[in-house]
Design a protein around this motif. Sequence first.
Motif: not given
Length: 129
Positions: A50-54, A78-84, A97-100, A122-124
């Motif tokens: 799941t994306d965290i921000c839905i 959990y997946v997110t494209g937002f760094p904060n 973190r996106k992109p993956f 994990p590292r990007r």
Amino acid sequence: MRILLVEDEAFLRELLAEGLKDFGLTVAQAASGSEALLRFREDRPDVLLTDICIPGRLDGWDLAECFREEAPNLPVIYVTGFPNVPMRPVPNSHFVRKPFRIPDIVALFRRPPWRSLRPEMPRRAGGEG
């Protein structure tokens, strides 16, 4: 393995679903938390991705908590494209973190034992996603 994929961006959701299917995984898709709740009860997934921000009243964190009331040991990615986005320490989970790259996500599905994993960012990985 049955995956429930929750991602609000339609193109990314389709791309990811097709990529996961290429690895022999069964994928149910949802665009929001409320849609995911329905799919969860119908499909009984082995893993939640799941994306965290839905959109909607449930974010990815809340969604996983709801599912774990019925399936306490459900593994979650959990997946997110937002760094904060603040991370929560959640047992039996990974944070990406996106992109993956899709092969990196598939490797997480197949990496036992889930119960001993430490929640960490994990590292990007870069690449497709």
